[in-house]
Write a protein that holds these residues in place. Structure first.
Motif, short mmCIF file in Angstrom:
data_model
loop_
_atom_site.label_atom_id
_atom_site.label_comp_id
_atom_site.label_asym_id
_atom_site.label_seq_id
_atom_site.Cartn_x
_atom_site.Cartn_y
_atom_site.Cartn_z
N ILE A 185 2.44 1.62 -3.49
CA ILE A 185 1.45 2.09 -4.47
C ILE A 185 1.19 3.57 -4.29
O ILE A 185 1.12 4.33 -5.27
CB ILE A 185 0.15 1.27 -4.37
CG1 ILE A 185 0.38 -0.14 -4.89
CG2 ILE A 185 -0.99 1.95 -5.12
CD1 ILE A 185 -0.76 -1.10 -4.62
N GLN A 186 1.08 4.02 -3.05
CA GLN A 186 0.84 5.45 -2.80
C GLN A 186 2.03 6.29 -3.26
O GLN A 186 1.86 7.35 -3.86
CB GLN A 186 0.56 5.70 -1.31
CG GLN A 186 0.19 7.13 -1.00
CD GLN A 186 -1.06 7.58 -1.74
OE1 GLN A 186 -2.06 6.89 -1.76
NE2 GLN A 186 -0.99 8.74 -2.36
N ASP A 239 0.83 -1.21 0.00
CA ASP A 239 0.00 0.00 0.00
C ASP A 239 0.87 1.25 0.00
O ASP A 239 0.59 2.22 -0.72
CB ASP A 239 -0.94 0.01 1.21
CG ASP A 239 -2.08 -0.99 1.10
OD1 ASP A 239 -2.31 -1.50 -0.02
OD2 ASP A 239 -2.72 -1.26 2.13
N ASP A 240 1.93 1.25 0.81
CA ASP A 240 2.85 2.39 0.84
C ASP A 240 3.53 2.58 -0.51
O ASP A 240 3.66 3.71 -0.99
CB ASP A 240 3.91 2.20 1.93
CG ASP A 240 3.34 2.35 3.33
OD1 ASP A 240 2.23 2.91 3.48
OD2 ASP A 240 4.01 1.91 4.28
N ASN A 275 1.97 6.49 -7.00
CA ASN A 275 0.90 7.38 -7.41
C ASN A 275 1.32 8.84 -7.25
O ASN A 275 1.06 9.67 -8.12
CB ASN A 275 -0.37 7.10 -6.62
CG ASN A 275 -1.54 7.90 -7.14
OD1 ASN A 275 -1.85 7.84 -8.32
ND2 ASN A 275 -2.17 8.66 -6.26
N ASP A 276 1.97 9.15 -6.13
CA ASP A 276 2.44 10.52 -5.91
C ASP A 276 3.42 10.95 -6.99
O ASP A 276 3.36 12.08 -7.51
CB ASP A 276 3.09 10.65 -4.53
CG ASP A 276 2.09 10.48 -3.39
OD1 ASP A 276 0.86 10.59 -3.63
OD2 ASP A 276 2.55 10.24 -2.25
#
Length: 69
Positions: A22-23, A19-20, A26-27
């Motif tokens: 992917i975030q 999750d980290d 995305n950023d």
């Protein structure tokens, strides 16, 4: 039973890291998109400016040569 808890803990830990990641990706993607949009606007402004300057040079070049030619 302890083995099942260990496996669940491992899976939850992996999911948290994913999750980290992917975030973070995305950023980076959002920032690159903003940069691409800014570059597109700058490029359009430069093209417009180049066309304006090119028009000025065409007007000078289309004048007749001086009589001593």
């Amino acid at each position: 039973m302890s083995d099942l808890k260990d496996r669940m803990m491992e899976l939850e830990t992996r999911q948290a890291f994913q999750d980290d990641t992917i975030q973070a990706l995305n950023d980076v993607l959002v920032e690159q998109q903003r940069m691409l949009e800014r570059l597109h606007l700058q490029m359009a402004a430069l093209i417009k400016r180049q066309e304006e300057i090119g028009g000025q040079f065409e007007a000078v070049e289309s004048e007749a040569p001086p009589p001593h030619y």
